[in-house]
Design a protein around this motif. Structure first.
Motif, PDB file in Angstrom:
ATOM      1  N   ALA A 203       9.555  48.886  84.356  1.00  8.63           N
ATOM      2  CA  ALA A 203       8.108  48.897  84.122  1.00  8.63           C
ATOM      3  C   ALA A 203       7.793  49.217  82.667  1.00  8.63           C
ATOM      4  N   ALA A 204       8.525  50.173  82.091  1.00  4.18           N
ATOM      5  CA  ALA A 204       8.296  50.525  80.686  1.00  4.18           C
ATOM      6  C   ALA A 204       8.656  49.374  79.761  1.00  4.18           C
ATOM      7  N   LEU A 205       9.726  48.655  80.071  1.00  3.50           N
ATOM      8  CA  LEU A 205      10.130  47.526  79.231  1.00  3.50           C
ATOM      9  C   LEU A 205       9.162  46.360  79.369  1.00  3.50           C
ATOM     10  N   ASP A 206       8.615  46.176  80.561  1.00  2.41           N
ATOM     11  CA  ASP A 206       7.572  45.154  80.714  1.00  2.41           C
ATOM     12  C   ASP A 206       6.360  45.495  79.848  1.00  2.41           C
ATOM     13  N   ALA A 207       6.001  46.781  79.822  1.00  4.76           N
ATOM     14  CA  ALA A 207       4.890  47.213  78.969  1.00  4.76           C
ATOM     15  C   ALA A 207       5.233  47.029  77.491  1.00  4.76           C
ATOM     16  N   ALA A 208       6.513  47.274  77.122  1.00 10.24           N
ATOM     17  CA  ALA A 208       6.936  47.057  75.736  1.00 10.24           C
ATOM     18  C   ALA A 208       6.824  45.587  75.367  1.00 10.24           C
ATOM     19  N   ASP A 209       7.209  44.709  76.278  1.00 10.94           N
ATOM     20  CA  ASP A 209       7.064  43.264  76.024  1.00 10.94           C
ATOM     21  C   ASP A 209       5.598  42.896  75.821  1.00 10.94           C
ATOM     22  N   ASN A 210       4.730  43.441  76.656  1.00  8.11           N
ATOM     23  CA  ASN A 210       3.293  43.153  76.515  1.00  8.11           C
ATOM     24  C   ASN A 210       2.765  43.651  75.174  1.00  8.11           C
ATOM     25  N   ALA A 211       3.194  44.845  74.783  1.00  6.21           N
ATOM     26  CA  ALA A 211       2.753  45.394  73.495  1.00  6.21           C
ATOM     27  C   ALA A 211       3.267  44.540  72.347  1.00  6.21           C
ATOM     28  N   ALA A 212       4.509  44.055  72.474  1.00  4.86           N
ATOM     29  CA  ALA A 212       5.072  43.209  71.424  1.00  4.86           C
ATOM     30  C   ALA A 212       4.346  41.869  71.343  1.00  4.86           C
ATOM     31  N   ASN A 213       4.039  41.291  72.488  1.00  4.24           N
ATOM     32  CA  ASN A 213       3.335  40.004  72.503  1.00  4.24           C
ATOM     33  C   ASN A 213       1.920  40.107  71.960  1.00  4.24           C
ATOM     34  N   ALA A 214       1.335  41.305  72.066  1.00  2.00           N
ATOM     35  CA  ALA A 214      -0.031  41.492  71.570  1.00  2.00           C
ATOM     36  C   ALA A 214      -0.081  41.624  70.049  1.00  2.00           C
ATOM     37  N   LEU A 215       1.071  41.852  69.426  1.00  2.00           N
ATOM     38  CA  LEU A 215       1.107  42.002  67.973  1.00  2.00           C
ATOM     39  C   LEU A 215       1.087  40.649  67.295  1.00  2.00           C
ATOM     40  N   ALA A 216       0.488  40.609  66.115  1.00  2.00           N
ATOM     41  CA  ALA A 216       0.563  39.391  65.304  1.00  2.00           C
ATOM     42  C   ALA A 216       2.011  39.204  64.845  1.00  2.00           C
ATOM     43  N   GLU A 217       2.341  37.980  64.487  1.00  2.00           N
ATOM     44  CA  GLU A 217       3.723  37.659  64.127  1.00  2.00           C
ATOM     45  C   GLU A 217       4.239  38.537  62.996  1.00  2.00           C
ATOM     46  N   LYS A 218       3.398  38.861  62.025  1.00  2.00           N
ATOM     47  CA  LYS A 218       3.862  39.633  60.875  1.00  2.00           C
ATOM     48  C   LYS A 218       4.156  41.088  61.229  1.00  2.00           C
ATOM     49  N   HIS A 219       3.648  41.561  62.377  1.00  2.00           N
ATOM     50  CA  HIS A 219       3.883  42.943  62.785  1.00  2.00           C
ATOM     51  C   HIS A 219       5.000  43.060  63.824  1.00  2.00           C
ATOM     52  N   PHE A 220       5.442  41.938  64.391  1.00  2.00           N
ATOM     53  CA  PHE A 220       6.495  41.978  65.414  1.00  2.00           C
ATOM     54  C   PHE A 220       7.833  41.783  64.719  1.00  2.00           C
ATOM     55  N   SER A 221       8.692  42.776  64.803  1.00  2.00           N
ATOM     56  CA  SER A 221       9.912  42.801  64.001  1.00  2.00           C
ATOM     57  C   SER A 221      11.155  42.478  64.823  1.00  2.00           C
ATOM     58  N   GLN A 222      12.225  42.169  64.105  1.00  2.00           N
ATOM     59  CA  GLN A 222      13.517  41.977  64.748  1.00  2.00           C
ATOM     60  C   GLN A 222      13.990  43.258  65.419  1.00  2.00           C
ATOM     61  N   ALA A 223      13.648  44.397  64.820  1.00  2.00           N
ATOM     62  CA  ALA A 223      14.063  45.674  65.402  1.00  2.00           C
ATOM     63  C   ALA A 223      13.483  45.840  66.806  1.00  2.00           C
ATOM     64  N   SER A 224      12.208  45.494  66.988  1.00  2.00           N
ATOM     65  CA  SER A 224      11.590  45.601  68.310  1.00  2.00           C
ATOM     66  C   SER A 224      12.273  44.664  69.299  1.00  2.00           C
ATOM     67  N   GLN A 225      12.526  43.429  68.871  1.00  2.00           N
ATOM     68  CA  GLN A 225      13.214  42.477  69.740  1.00  2.00           C
ATOM     69  C   GLN A 225      14.590  42.990  70.137  1.00  2.00           C
ATOM     70  N   ALA A 226      15.330  43.502  69.148  1.00  2.00           N
ATOM     71  CA  ALA A 226      16.681  43.984  69.418  1.00  2.00           C
ATOM     72  C   ALA A 226      16.662  45.158  70.393  1.00  2.00           C
ATOM     73  N   ARG A 227      15.731  46.081  70.182  1.00  2.00           N
ATOM     74  CA  ARG A 227      15.725  47.262  71.034  1.00  2.00           C
ATOM     75  C   ARG A 227      15.361  46.921  72.474  1.00  2.00           C
ATOM     76  N   ILE A 228      14.381  46.056  72.649  1.00  2.00           N
ATOM     77  CA  ILE A 228      14.010  45.669  74.021  1.00  2.00           C
ATOM     78  C   ILE A 228      15.178  44.986  74.717  1.00  2.00           C
ATOM     79  N   ALA A 229      15.847  44.065  74.012  1.00  2.00           N
ATOM     80  CA  ALA A 229      16.984  43.366  74.617  1.00  2.00           C
ATOM     81  C   ALA A 229      18.126  44.324  74.929  1.00  2.00           C
ATOM     82  N   MET A 230      18.384  45.283  74.051  1.00  2.72           N
ATOM     83  CA  MET A 230      19.452  46.256  74.288  1.00  2.72           C
ATOM     84  C   MET A 230      19.151  47.112  75.510  1.00  2.72           C
ATOM     85  N   LEU A 231      17.891  47.491  75.679  1.00  2.00           N
ATOM     86  CA  LEU A 231      17.525  48.297  76.846  1.00  2.00           C
ATOM     87  C   LEU A 231      17.537  47.463  78.125  1.00  2.00           C
TER      88      LEU A 231
END
Length: 407
Positions: A203-231
């Motif tokens: 549930a927390a990771l689904d919320a993280a995905d939603n928060a990431a999708n709500a960000l503009a492209e310039k604010h969504f980083s590789q670090a966020s993508q990597a951390r969500i995938a690792m978790l």
């Protein structure tokens, strides 16, 4: 142009009125000046003579003599806070709040100043309560909620931090990239429980995905993508789903290639458990050729050494170090060689007539300070990778590379 006789009368009258007005202004100014305590002028004199400590003492005396000087109280409180004299700053602002006749606007101002005093003094509980009292005011709502977010971050109270971000988004339309990490922290906490709270983590990771999708492209980083995938991979591991775990780890290599070194060992382990270690090694070796990092170099060298022996491993190491010279890389592979039972300790085919243990001890002495990650914001160094800097609490300021690689 005709001359009007009444001009002769109006000019002296206007001159007289101006003289009277000037006299009244001067008298009023002199009256106000005489009403100021002598300490006020002493303070100004000390400031001009660059004696700030004596100036502060003089202005404190003025504040005692004339409690109505609220602006002077605010100035003194801010000055004490900047100088680190937190007890005096708190006392000044509390004395203002104790006045029953203080107007509402100035009461809110004093409350906000007091909250900042508590925050700088490290009294987080009292700072939180003080900021909560002004979070619904027109003037201080935004800075108060921002401060509350910082407090909840430092306390690792992620549910409260998430709620504070929601309040901030209701006040101002601006991105909050760290919200992704707040949700990831919740997922990590759920996975660390015994037994792991799988549903809560998902549930927390689904919320993280939603928060990431709500960000503009310039604010969504590789670090966020990597951390969500690792978790997500960690959730699959805890759920006994190796195929899903491998898919998420390989997603890091594609979506955030700079972070591949952080997942290389996990990818090898899950593939080894399913009898696909050779395929994983080939994948990681090819990735290193495209995105060389020291962490990936170490994993590939050790796995080559394990699967194919020291000759192919050293052939890879020579080519890699020739293309990307690194004392830290050489130190790591010498460590691996010395730890292997079948490696000739005098170098043999690797480096004839070389004493590997002596060579490694000399190199290791100079590489210890390079074997760290470093925050790009404050410079805080650590042996482990952090998503949030322990020094300055900034997010995503650790490049996924060792110090030697970024200098």
């Amino acid at each position: 142009m005709d001359f009007e006789p009444w001009w002769l009368i109006s000019l002296p009258v206007l001159f007289g009125l101006g003289w009277v007005a000037a006299r009244v202004d001067i008298r009023q100014m002199l009256s106000e000046t005489r009403s100021l305590p002598d300490s006020y002028f002493k303070g100004l004199n000390f400031i001009l003579n660059e004696e700030p400590d004596r100036a502060i003492d003089a202005f404190v005396e003025v504040a005692k003599l004339d409690p109505e000087t609220t602006e002077l109280h605010f100035a003194l409180g801010s000055l004490f806070r900047r100088r680190g004299e937190m007890e005096r700053a708190i006392r000044v602002h509390q004395s203002l709040l104790a006045r029953a006749d203080l107007p509402q606007a100035e009461r809110e101002h004093a409350q906000h100043e007091l909250a900042q005093d508590f925050l700088k003094a490290g009294m987080l509980d009292r700072a939180e309560q003080a900021f909560l009292q002004v979070q619904n005011t027109a003037r201080y709502s935004v800075p108060a909620v921002r401060a509350l977010i910082r407090i909840y971050e430092s306390e690792h109270d992620w549910p409260k931090a998430i709620e504070a971000v929601k309040r901030l988004r209701a006040l101002v339309d601006e991105p909050v990239p760290q919200l992704v990490h707040y949700q990831c922290e919740q997922a990590q906490t759920a996975l660390a429980s015994r037994p792991p709270a799988i549903d809560a983590a998902i549930a927390a990771l689904d919320a993280a995905d939603n928060a990431a999708n709500a960000l503009a492209e310039k604010h969504f980083s590789q670090a966020s993508q990597a951390r969500i995938a690792m978790l997500r991979a960690a959730v699959a591991r805890a759920s006994g789903q190796p195929a899903q775990e491998r898919a998420w780890l390989e997603a890091v290599l594609v979506q955030a290639p700079e972070y591949a070194g952080l997942v290389a060992n996990d990818l090898l382990n899950v593939c080894r458990a399913t009898g696909q270690a050779a395929q994983a090694l080939a994948l990681l070796k090819a990735h290193y050729m495209r995105h060389p990092t020291l962490d990936m170099f170490n994993v590939v060298f050790r796995e080559l050494r394990f699967q194919e022996g020291y000759v192919p491993a050293w052939a890879f190491a020579r080519e890699a170090l020739r293309a990307h010279p690194s004392l830290l890389g050489l130190d790591r592979l010498l460590e691996a060689e010395l730890a292997s039972d079948d490696t000739p300790k005098t170098g043999a085919a690797i480096a004839p007539d070389a004493d590997l243990s002596l060579l490694r001890s000399l190199i290791h002495k100079h590489t210890q300070r390079l074997d760290r990650y470093a925050c790009s914001h404050c410079g805080f160094e650590a042996r482990h990778y952090y998503w949030q800097c322990p020094g300055c609490n900034a997010w995503e300021t650790y490049p996924p590379r060792r110090l030697e690689e970024i200098r």
